[in-house]
Design a protein around this motif. Structure first.
Motif, PDB file in Angstrom:
ATOM      1  N   LYS A 139       0.886  -1.207   0.208  1.00  0.00           N
ATOM      2  CA  LYS A 139      -0.126  -0.035  -0.063  1.00  0.00           C
ATOM      3  C   LYS A 139       0.809   1.320   0.113  1.00  0.00           C
ATOM      4  O   LYS A 139       0.515   2.122   0.780  1.00  0.00           O
ATOM      5  N   ASP A 140       2.048   1.214  -0.860  1.00  0.00           N
ATOM      6  CA  ASP A 140       2.892   2.231  -1.063  1.00  0.00           C
ATOM      7  C   ASP A 140       2.343   3.028  -2.315  1.00  0.00           C
ATOM      8  O   ASP A 140       2.802   2.780  -3.260  1.00  0.00           O
ATOM      9  N   THR A 141       1.648   4.190  -2.295  1.00  0.00           N
ATOM     10  CA  THR A 141       1.186   4.777  -3.179  1.00  0.00           C
ATOM     11  C   THR A 141       2.010   5.540  -3.989  1.00  0.00           C
ATOM     12  O   THR A 141       2.226   5.819  -5.190  1.00  0.00           O
ATOM     13  N   LYS A 142       3.179   6.172  -3.421  1.00  0.00           N
ATOM     14  CA  LYS A 142       3.988   6.942  -3.934  1.00  0.00           C
ATOM     15  C   LYS A 142       4.914   6.124  -4.993  1.00  0.00           C
ATOM     16  O   LYS A 142       5.152   6.363  -5.870  1.00  0.00           O
ATOM     17  N   SER A 143       5.370   4.976  -4.523  1.00  0.00           N
ATOM     18  CA  SER A 143       6.072   3.896  -5.209  1.00  0.00           C
ATOM     19  C   SER A 143       5.143   3.603  -6.439  1.00  0.00           C
ATOM     20  O   SER A 143       5.880   3.482  -7.729  1.00  0.00           O
ATOM     21  N   MET A 144       4.003   3.427  -6.111  1.00  0.00           N
ATOM     22  CA  MET A 144       3.124   2.888  -7.313  1.00  0.00           C
ATOM     23  C   MET A 144       2.928   3.862  -8.382  1.00  0.00           C
ATOM     24  O   MET A 144       3.128   3.823  -9.613  1.00  0.00           O
ATOM     25  N   ILE A 145       2.805   5.261  -8.156  1.00  0.00           N
ATOM     26  CA  ILE A 145       2.591   6.400  -9.019  1.00  0.00           C
ATOM     27  C   ILE A 145       3.967   6.650  -9.664  1.00  0.00           C
ATOM     28  O   ILE A 145       3.953   6.695 -10.873  1.00  0.00           O
ATOM     29  N   GLY A 146       5.243   6.373  -9.012  1.00  0.00           N
ATOM     30  CA  GLY A 146       6.459   6.728  -9.516  1.00  0.00           C
ATOM     31  C   GLY A 146       6.813   5.392 -10.499  1.00  0.00           C
ATOM     32  O   GLY A 146       7.300   5.990 -11.539  1.00  0.00           O
ATOM     33  N   LEU A 147       6.344   4.388 -10.357  1.00  0.00           N
ATOM     34  CA  LEU A 147       6.688   3.377 -11.235  1.00  0.00           C
ATOM     35  C   LEU A 147       5.746   3.571 -12.726  1.00  0.00           C
ATOM     36  O   LEU A 147       6.155   3.099 -13.510  1.00  0.00           O
ATOM     37  N   LYS A 148       4.548   4.117 -12.241  1.00  0.00           N
ATOM     38  CA  LYS A 148       3.536   4.095 -13.520  1.00  0.00           C
ATOM     39  C   LYS A 148       4.146   5.245 -14.524  1.00  0.00           C
ATOM     40  O   LYS A 148       4.069   5.198 -15.692  1.00  0.00           O
ATOM     41  N   LEU A 149       4.692   6.370 -13.963  1.00  0.00           N
ATOM     42  CA  LEU A 149       5.293   7.477 -14.474  1.00  0.00           C
ATOM     43  C   LEU A 149       6.461   7.181 -15.172  1.00  0.00           C
ATOM     44  O   LEU A 149       6.834   7.673 -16.239  1.00  0.00           O
ATOM     45  N   SER A 150       7.197   6.300 -14.643  1.00  0.00           N
ATOM     46  CA  SER A 150       8.639   5.898 -15.114  1.00  0.00           C
ATOM     47  C   SER A 150       8.396   5.234 -16.485  1.00  0.00           C
ATOM     48  O   SER A 150       9.348   5.322 -17.222  1.00  0.00           O
ATOM     49  N   LYS A 151       7.150   4.507 -16.628  1.00  0.00           N
ATOM     50  CA  LYS A 151       7.220   3.833 -17.915  1.00  0.00           C
ATOM     51  C   LYS A 151       7.232   4.872 -18.965  1.00  0.00           C
ATOM     52  O   LYS A 151       7.300   4.621 -20.332  1.00  0.00           O
ATOM     53  N   PHE A 152       6.375   5.998 -18.819  1.00  0.00           N
ATOM     54  CA  PHE A 152       6.156   6.894 -19.819  1.00  0.00           C
ATOM     55  C   PHE A 152       7.344   7.938 -20.097  1.00  0.00           C
ATOM     56  O   PHE A 152       7.646   8.116 -21.383  1.00  0.00           O
ATOM     57  N   PHE A 153       8.413   7.868 -19.214  1.00  0.00           N
ATOM     58  CA  PHE A 153       9.363   8.805 -19.487  1.00  0.00           C
ATOM     59  C   PHE A 153      10.873   7.811 -19.857  1.00  0.00           C
ATOM     60  O   PHE A 153      11.874   8.218 -19.721  1.00  0.00           O
ATOM     61  N   LYS A 154      10.564   6.710 -20.297  1.00  0.00           N
ATOM     62  CA  LYS A 154      11.626   5.712 -20.727  1.00  0.00           C
ATOM     63  C   LYS A 154      12.130   6.138 -22.089  1.00  0.00           C
ATOM     64  O   LYS A 154      12.008   6.588 -23.087  1.00  0.00           O
TER      65      LYS A 154
END
Length: 154
Positions: A139-154
């Motif tokens: 239930k770590d929402t920060k990491s979840m958002i960071g992982l989702k956004l990291s896919k866009f910036f690859k």
């Protein structure tokens, strides 16, 4: 005189010859009787020995029971050492045949080993856990958002 002597000698020889023949017949008859008696005695002794061997003595019976008990203990010990004491009733070997016992134990262990490998846990739909699933689980929402956004910036 020589004729008389020859005739007398001849007669005496004939008499002695008859006596020898009679004596030989008597000896043969006695030998035959003795031989028959000996044969009968030997047959009786043989029958007595067979009767004794047919009935085992109490000492023999006790010795056989002890040997069977000792063998059963040896089998149980070998099975316990191999970890197969639960299967003792399924392993039958000839008495005092350690080689056969070892072969059966080895075969039994091989079969059990194969069965353990084939019946072990084999996952069917196993997915590797990725970082997003791990963050979601914690239930770590920060990491979840960071992982989702990291896919866009690859």
């Amino acid at each position: 005189m020589e004729d008389v002597n020859k005739d007398e000698v001849f007669e005496k020889v004939e008499e002695k010859k008859d006596e020898v023949v009679e004596t030989e017949e008597a000896v043969e008859e006695k030998l035959g009787e003795k031989t028959e008696r000996l044969i009968e005695e030997m047959k009786q002794q043989l029958e007595e020995l067979k009767a004794k061997n047919a009935e085992p003595s109490p000492e023999d019976v006790a010795r056989e029971e002890k040997m069977k008990e000792l063998w059963n203990k040896e089998v149980n010990l070998e099975l316990r050492m191999a970890g197969l004491e639960d299967f003792a009733e399924f392993i039958n070997v000839e008495e005092h045949n350690s080689k056969q016992l070892q072969e059966k134990i080895q075969k039994f262990q091989e079969v059990l080993g194969k069965r353990e490998l084939s019946s072990g846990y084999v996952p069917q739909n196993h997915r590797q856990t990725d970082k997003y699933s791990l963050a979601e689980k914690n239930k770590d929402t920060k990491s979840m958002i960071g992982l989702k956004l990291s896919k866009f910036f690859k």
